[in-house]
Scaffold this active site. Structure first.
Site, short mmCIF file in Angstrom:
data_model
loop_
_atom_site.label_atom_id
_atom_site.label_comp_id
_atom_site.label_asym_id
_atom_site.label_seq_id
_atom_site.Cartn_x
_atom_site.Cartn_y
_atom_site.Cartn_z
N GLY A 1 65.92 -5.44 77.73
CA GLY A 1 66.42 -5.60 76.37
C GLY A 1 66.85 -7.02 76.02
CB CYS B 1 46.53 16.48 61.29
SG CYS B 1 45.04 15.46 61.19
CB CYS C 1 42.95 17.32 64.66
SG CYS C 1 44.60 16.63 64.70
CB CYS D 1 46.70 12.26 63.41
SG CYS D 1 46.82 13.94 63.98
CB CYS E 1 43.34 12.26 64.82
SG CYS E 1 42.92 13.43 63.53
#
Lengths: 366, 280
Positions: free
Chosen positions: B30, B240, B243, B265, B271
């Site tokens: 970080g 979606c 899909c 998606c 997808c």
């Protein structure tokens, strides 16, 4: 059926690039690198200065590829620069050793060695010379011949390789303090990212690489109202500096053993700023402070503006943005500013969707 | 004047410098490690930080995937991929599971990444405190003191103003209970994927000259209050259209003919795999 705009990138890109090439050549003329090098001195100097790489030929190729757009040409050169190993630092360059082709002072009329106007647009009328549209090569050759004859006749004893510096005179009079030399290896901003507060060597590097327009604008701002300065140019000189490197096999920094690797043309400016200094007894005494600017090629406005900003940053008055090193140094680079501005052209569907979700939620008061 | 480019574009010295900064970043999760960001053949702000990481890391055997806004085919992703290919000739893929290095702008793929994979994120603004403190000199010291009240205050003020945390992408996270970090501009939806990730996550900001990292199996928590928990973007009851997936980040699209809103998606590779029954 709707479509997703980001799809089909490969073919779209190929066509876009094709179109770009078409735009460059559609009028059926091809610029030779030689033509650009000989006829576009101003652009070449500016591009080399902002790219911080000194090579007229590479600059000319970049300018050709970028269709004369300096932002793009600098981009190409800077990216190319990233592929080059950095092998040596040059030996300390002394600007006293400059082969001077132009030298003026706004502070003293009678400077030792004299004022040398050299080539400058300053004294021209900016009227378009319509004759240039029909300039012929024969005329040019004729003109050059005459010019060369003229030059042969003129005799002048001035040694343009050893002109004294105007500031040395002021220093000898005790009007500016001697700052001493600092010839240690500079903190290289292209090898290590800067941390604040910065050293002067870092500031000067960023200023000299700065985008010409940005450096000029901020220098102007400091002069006009967002700053507290009105400098006088002690000396402005344009000329060529020889560059030497130490013998890489022998580390004794011997001048005799160093290698000449070529020369670079630079513009160097020393500006003078009146300042008051409080003495120990409480009395205030006037003195002169210095701002320094140097950049590749003949780039006089940029070098002067750099010297103003150098002085501003040295003083660091919190009242003015032009004196704030983070404000100035983090924003004047051509590659950085144009890159981030242009990224706005990229799709932001995900970020925008995410923000939209937040906006809708805050409206619902969820 | 003919010039051949080096493998991975950079000279070897530059690659080594970037790798050193990367190692330091991994060692201090970080923490933003300053590095000498090089100018790249793509614009500063278009992913040069990620590209520098990718080019300094990539080896002959790597398989590379590049995503932008969830898509392998978006113009910027194609462009970056082209450059990596041109200077290294490594293999590329759209399949997330196949890739060894995944460079991404704005998304973490939907399928979870595995050990040995490296996710490289392109970061525009690495400083999580930039909105509250414009000065780099000051923010560096705030991080050293672990003084993050600015970030908390920002979230608190949003709640006071809007009744909600109104962060978009880039909701700040705490890494390994020490540094608060900007998770690049990934949507809040992807923040939880950083937590305890099996893959190494590297974040590179070219213009701002910073590299930082989330090493594998590191705790990453999104900043939030007890009574105002962290919330991701919600796609409840959204499916979606292609899909049929649910529970993934969706693009909101409008059917030009009917004017109807539909969802798809955002992760196009996910997808496609779904459609091809490669995923269950």
């Amino acid at each position: 059926m709707g479509y997703v705009a980001v799809k089909g990138g490969t073919n779209a890109i190929a066509q876009s690039i094709k179109r770009l090439k078409y735009n460059r050549i559609k009028k059926g003329e091809i610029l030779s690198i030689n033509e650009i090098e000989s006829g576009m001195r101003g652009l070449i100097d500016q591009v080399m200065s902002e790219s911080s790489i000194y090579c007229e030929e590479l600059a000319a190729i970049s300018i050709k590829q970028a269709e004369g757009n300096p932002e793009e040409a600098v981009f190409l050169l800077r990216a190319y620069r990233s592929t080059l190993p950095r092998k040596h630092y040059s030996k300390v360059v002394r600007s006293e050793d400059m082969t001077v082709e132009r030298r003026i002072s706004a502070s003293f009329k009678d400077i030792p060695g004299g004022q040398i106007l050299g080539a400058s647009y300053d004294y021209t009328h900016r009227l378009i010379d319509f004759d240039l549209a029909d300039e012929t090569k024969e005329e040019l050759i004729q003109w050059l011949e005459n010019f060369n004859k003229e030059v042969d006749i003129i005799e002048d004893s001035t040694d343009i390789n050893k002109l004294p510096k105007v500031l040395d005179y002021l220093r000898s009079q005790g009007l500016i303090s001697d700052c001493g030399e600092k010839n240690n290896e500079p903190k290289d901003i292209t090898k290590k990212s800067i941390e604040f507060p910065t050293e002067r060597s870092e500031r000067l590097q960023i200023l000299t690489r700065g985008q010409t327009g940005a450096v000029t604008s901020l220098g102007y701002a400091a002069l006009r109202g967002y700053g507290d300065t009105h400098p006088t140019i002690g000396e402005l000189r344009v000329g060529s500096l020889p560059i030497y490197v130490d013998n890489p096999l022998n580390n004794d920094h011997d001048d005799e053993d160093s290698f000449y690797i070529g020369e670079i043309k630079v513009t160097e400016v020393e500006t003078l700023f009146p300042a008051s200094e409080e003495k120990e007894d409480g009395k205030v005494q006037m003195e002169l402070e210095i701002g320094y600017g140097i950049c590749y090629g003949q780039n006089e406005t940029k070098a002067i503006a750099m010297s103003i900003l150098d002085h501003c940053l040295e003083i660091g008055d919190p009242r003015y943005p032009t004196h704030d090193e983070e404000f100035v140094l983090l924003h004047i680079d051509s590659i950085e500013s144009s890159g981030f501005i242009s990224h706005l052209k990229l799709p932001h569907y995900v970020t925008f969707k995410s923000k939209l979700d937040s906006i809708v939620k805050t409206r619902k008061g969820e | 004047m003919r010039i051949e480019y080096n493998f991975g574009f950079f000279d070897e010295g530059s690659k080594r410098e970037i790798r050193r900064a990367t190692l330091k970043a991994i060692a201090i999760p970080g923490y933003q490690v300053p590095f000498a960001s090089r100018e790249m053949p793509i614009a500063r702000g278009w992913g040069t930080g990620g590209l520098q990481l990718t080019l300094s890391l990539v080896g002959m055997d790597d398989i590379i995937k590049v995503i932008d806004q969830g898509s392998d085919e978006s113009v910027n992703a194609v462009n970056i991929k082209k450059l990596v290919r041109k200077t290294t000739e490594v293999q590329e893929t759209d399949l997330t599971s196949e890739a060894t290095i995944i460079q991404s702008r704005h998304r973490i793929p939907e399928i979870s990444l595995n050990e040995g994979q490296i996710l490289v994120l392109q970061v525009p603004i690495p400083e999580p405190l930039r909105y509250v403190e414009p000065s780099e000199y000051v923010t560096k010291r705030l991080h050293a003191d672990r003084e993050y009240s600015g970030a908390w205050l920002m979230l608190f003020e949003q709640i006071m103003k809007y009744g909600n945390m109104s962060t978009g992408a880039d909701h700040p996270v705490s890494v390994n209970k020490r540094y608060v970090m900007a998770p690049s501009p990934i949507p809040r939806f992807d923040n939880p994927k950083m937590n305890n990730s099996e893959a190494l996550i590297l974040l590179g900001a070219g213009r701002e000259k910073k590299i930082y990292a989330v090493p594998p199996y590191t705790e990453v928590t999104s900043l939030a209050f007890d009574d105002y928990p962290f919330q991701t973007e919600s796609f409840d009851q959204k499916q979606c259209r292609l899909c049929g997936s649910t529970g993934v980040f969706m693009d909101e699209l409008v059917d030009e003919k009917t004017g109807e809103t539909y969802y798809q998606c955002n992760d196009s590779s996910y997808c496609l795999s779904k459609l091809n029954n490669q995923l269950k």
